[in-house]
Scaffold this active site. Sequence first.
Site, PDB file in Angstrom:
ATOM      1  N   HIS A   3      30.239 -59.614-127.903  1.00  0.00           N
ATOM      2  CA  HIS A   3      29.460 -58.677-128.732  1.00  0.00           C
ATOM      3  C   HIS A   3      29.839 -57.231-128.402  1.00  0.00           C
ATOM      4  O   HIS A   3      29.988 -56.408-129.306  1.00  0.00           O
ATOM      5  CB  HIS A   3      27.958 -58.901-128.532  1.00  0.00           C
ATOM      6  CG  HIS A   3      27.384 -59.912-129.455  1.00  0.00           C
ATOM      7  ND1 HIS A   3      26.922 -59.596-130.703  1.00  0.00           N
ATOM      8  CD2 HIS A   3      27.189 -61.240-129.311  1.00  0.00           C
ATOM      9  CE1 HIS A   3      26.469 -60.684-131.305  1.00  0.00           C
ATOM     10  NE2 HIS A   3      26.625 -61.700-130.471  1.00  0.00           N
TER      11      HIS A   3
ATOM     12  N   THR B 213      18.836 -57.183-126.530  1.00  0.00           N
ATOM     13  CA  THR B 213      17.686 -57.825-125.886  1.00  0.00           C
ATOM     14  C   THR B 213      18.088 -58.974-124.976  1.00  0.00           C
ATOM     15  O   THR B 213      17.250 -59.514-124.259  1.00  0.00           O
ATOM     16  CB  THR B 213      16.708 -58.367-126.944  1.00  0.00           C
ATOM     17  OG1 THR B 213      17.359 -59.386-127.693  1.00  0.00           O
ATOM     18  CG2 THR B 213      16.220 -57.257-127.859  1.00  0.00           C
TER      19      THR B 213
ATOM     20  N   ARG C 291      31.798 -54.197-131.226  1.00  0.00           N
ATOM     21  CA  ARG C 291      31.051 -53.074-131.790  1.00  0.00           C
ATOM     22  C   ARG C 291      31.698 -51.765-131.345  1.00  0.00           C
ATOM     23  O   ARG C 291      32.371 -51.718-130.313  1.00  0.00           O
ATOM     24  CB  ARG C 291      29.574 -53.138-131.431  1.00  0.00           C
ATOM     25  CG  ARG C 291      29.229 -52.990-129.999  1.00  0.00           C
ATOM     26  CD  ARG C 291      27.691 -53.022-129.824  1.00  0.00           C
ATOM     27  NE  ARG C 291      27.364 -52.977-128.435  1.00  0.00           N
ATOM     28  CZ  ARG C 291      26.992 -54.026-127.698  1.00  0.00           C
ATOM     29  NH1 ARG C 291      26.875 -55.209-128.261  1.00  0.00           N
ATOM     30  NH2 ARG C 291      26.716 -53.885-126.430  1.00  0.00           N
TER      31      ARG C 291
END
Length: 170
Positions: A48, A33, A52
């Site tokens: 981030h 978001t 991942r």
Amino acid sequence: MKHLVLGGVRSGKSAFAQEQVAAGGKAVCYVATSQVWDDEMANRIRLHKENRPKEWQLIEEPLALASVLNAFNSPDHAVIVECLTLWLTNLLCLEDETRLAEEKHALLTAVACFQGDLVLVSSEVGLGIMPMNALARRFGDEAGSMNQALAKLTDRVTFVAAGLPLPLKS
């Protein structure tokens, strides 16, 4: 399984949430978001992405979060949403009360109806001092209300502090 993961900045909530969604063994859709507002935020987003799995599908949606959840509403899907407080910030910055109310309602409805694995990441902002300005106070109030509503709709709620998960609801 619907799981709300709460925590402060750099609490370890993201890593914990990613472990939870990966443990389900399903293909994962990561819904981001955040928006790039400055170099520091761009660096956070880059970190981030690096932390991942590359095989996870990425959808970047700063506002219409419910529409993404509705599109992936299936028992076969695993979705992680990060972060709900950034999403809330995006909506508050629009200065459109109607849109804010519509998106919040749509999100809660989508979460209530979601049939797959869903991990929602949100910041807990109510542990500090009372903010000095009206927008910061409004943000804290909105985030607290949203987290409470989501906690009622999820099967599990975990608070993460110093990298340690503390189950609040299981």
